[in-house]
Design a protein around this motif. Structure first.
Motif, mmCIF file in Angstrom:
data_model
loop_
_atom_site.group_PDB
_atom_site.id
_atom_site.type_symbol
_atom_site.label_atom_id
_atom_site.label_comp_id
_atom_site.label_asym_id
_atom_site.label_seq_id
_atom_site.Cartn_x
_atom_site.Cartn_y
_atom_site.Cartn_z
ATOM 1 N N TYR A 56 0.832 -1.207 0.000
ATOM 2 C CA TYR A 56 0.000 0.000 0.000
ATOM 3 C C TYR A 56 0.868 1.259 0.000
ATOM 4 C CZ TYR A 56 -2.793 3.805 1.891
ATOM 5 O OH TYR A 56 -3.377 5.021 2.091
ATOM 6 N N GLU A 57 1.895 1.299 0.855
ATOM 7 C CA GLU A 57 2.754 2.484 0.960
ATOM 8 C C GLU A 57 3.491 2.730 -0.361
ATOM 9 O OE1 GLU A 57 2.264 4.197 3.567
ATOM 10 O OE2 GLU A 57 1.646 2.754 5.066
ATOM 11 N N ILE A 58 3.966 1.668 -0.978
ATOM 12 C CA ILE A 58 4.691 1.802 -2.247
ATOM 13 C C ILE A 58 3.737 2.266 -3.345
ATOM 14 C CG2 ILE A 58 6.063 0.574 -3.984
ATOM 15 C CD1 ILE A 58 6.956 -1.303 -1.639
ATOM 16 N N THR A 59 2.531 1.734 -3.353
ATOM 17 C CA THR A 59 1.526 2.140 -4.342
ATOM 18 C C THR A 59 1.155 3.615 -4.161
ATOM 19 O OG1 THR A 59 0.679 -0.113 -4.401
ATOM 20 C CG2 THR A 59 -0.764 1.601 -5.265
ATOM 21 N N MET A 60 1.023 4.055 -2.908
ATOM 22 C CA MET A 60 0.734 5.468 -2.644
ATOM 23 C C MET A 60 1.880 6.348 -3.141
ATOM 24 S SD MET A 60 -2.258 5.862 -1.440
ATOM 25 C CE MET A 60 -2.092 7.574 -0.978
ATOM 26 N N ALA A 61 3.119 5.941 -2.875
ATOM 27 C CA ALA A 61 4.278 6.705 -3.322
ATOM 28 C C ALA A 61 4.283 6.828 -4.844
ATOM 29 C CB ALA A 61 5.569 6.054 -2.827
ATOM 30 N N ALA A 62 3.943 5.748 -5.540
ATOM 31 C CA ALA A 62 3.883 5.782 -7.005
ATOM 32 C C ALA A 62 2.813 6.765 -7.475
ATOM 33 C CB ALA A 62 3.611 4.382 -7.555
ATOM 34 N N SER A 63 1.687 6.792 -6.783
ATOM 35 C CA SER A 63 0.618 7.717 -7.192
ATOM 36 C C SER A 63 1.024 9.167 -6.943
ATOM 37 C CB SER A 63 -0.704 7.385 -6.483
ATOM 38 O OG SER A 63 -0.633 7.686 -5.114
ATOM 39 N N TYR A 64 1.753 9.429 -5.845
ATOM 40 C CA TYR A 64 2.223 10.794 -5.583
ATOM 41 C C TYR A 64 3.153 11.257 -6.703
ATOM 42 C CZ TYR A 64 0.623 10.162 -0.733
ATOM 43 O OH TYR A 64 -0.108 9.935 0.393
ATOM 44 N N LEU A 65 4.070 10.391 -7.123
ATOM 45 C CA LEU A 65 4.991 10.760 -8.200
ATOM 46 C C LEU A 65 4.224 10.999 -9.494
ATOM 47 C CD1 LEU A 65 8.010 11.139 -8.939
ATOM 48 C CD2 LEU A 65 7.943 8.790 -9.779
ATOM 49 N N ARG A 66 3.316 10.094 -9.818
ATOM 50 C CA ARG A 66 2.522 10.212 -11.051
ATOM 51 C C ARG A 66 1.716 11.507 -11.072
ATOM 52 N NH1 ARG A 66 0.372 5.629 -10.657
ATOM 53 N NH2 ARG A 66 -1.506 6.277 -9.582
ATOM 54 N N GLU A 67 1.181 11.922 -9.912
ATOM 55 C CA GLU A 67 0.342 13.124 -9.830
ATOM 56 C C GLU A 67 1.146 14.393 -9.558
ATOM 57 O OE1 GLU A 67 -2.901 13.155 -10.572
ATOM 58 O OE2 GLU A 67 -2.673 11.017 -11.029
ATOM 59 N N GLY A 68 2.469 14.271 -9.466
ATOM 60 C CA GLY A 68 3.311 15.441 -9.236
ATOM 61 C C GLY A 68 3.228 15.989 -7.818
#
Length: 168
Positions: A56-68
């Motif tokens: 979950y934490e890694i997936t959230m981090a990926a979404s933060y990067l994707r969304e800037g």
């Protein structure tokens, strides 16, 4: 921008007990500061420290990067509820926390593993290859009596870093 997370009243009440114990030097040097303990404890294997978290934490981090999203966030460690037979804790283990954050990196083996899951794009995996913890650590000193809902450690950091170390 800074991510605003509502603060619990108990955390606000006890925040004055936290001290800055370490800051990461620019360029990746060790944590420094007057509160950095000189205590020696057992070894903590940190070769793949970035995987000391959940998906979950890694997936959230990926979404933060994707969304800037790259603002600052603060994550707190506290005991929400103590066992009936306990009314307080004694703060310990700060050196392990600082060592973990100092050595935090995503190894090539960890990136290969994450890539094999088919959940993360190449940009995120490339980003992880150079990721190091650059935040700050605030904590009560070793040996301090700490009560329920009182923060032991707070980690203000760029949100992706804070998210990845939150549950480690």
């Amino acid at each position: 921008g800074v991510l605003q997370v509502p603060e619990r009243p108990a955390a606000r009440r006890h925040r004055d007990r936290l001290e800055v114990v370490g800051r990461r030097r620019r360029g990746g040097g060790p944590f420094q500061g007057p509160g950095v303990p000189r205590i020696v404890s057992g070894p903590l294997a940190t070769r793949d420290a970035a995987l000391f978290t959940d998906l979950y934490e890694i997936t959230m981090a990926a979404s933060y990067l994707r969304e800037g999203m790259n603002g600052l966030a603060t994550f707190s460690l506290f005991a929400r509820k103590l066992p009936k037979e306990r009314s307080f804790l004694i703060a310990a283990g700060l050196e392990d926390v600082l060592n973990f954050l100092r050595d935090f990196r995503v190894s090539r083996a960890a990136i290969r593993y994450l890539s094999s899951l088919g959940r993360f794009d190449a940009d995120f995996l490339d980003f992880l290859g150079g990721l190091r913890f650059t935040g700050e650590v605030r904590a009560v000193p070793e040996g301090t009596v700490v009560f329920q809902d009182e923060p032991l450690v707070e980690v203000p950091a760029p949100i992706i870093e804070a998210q990845l170390v939150e549950t480690a």
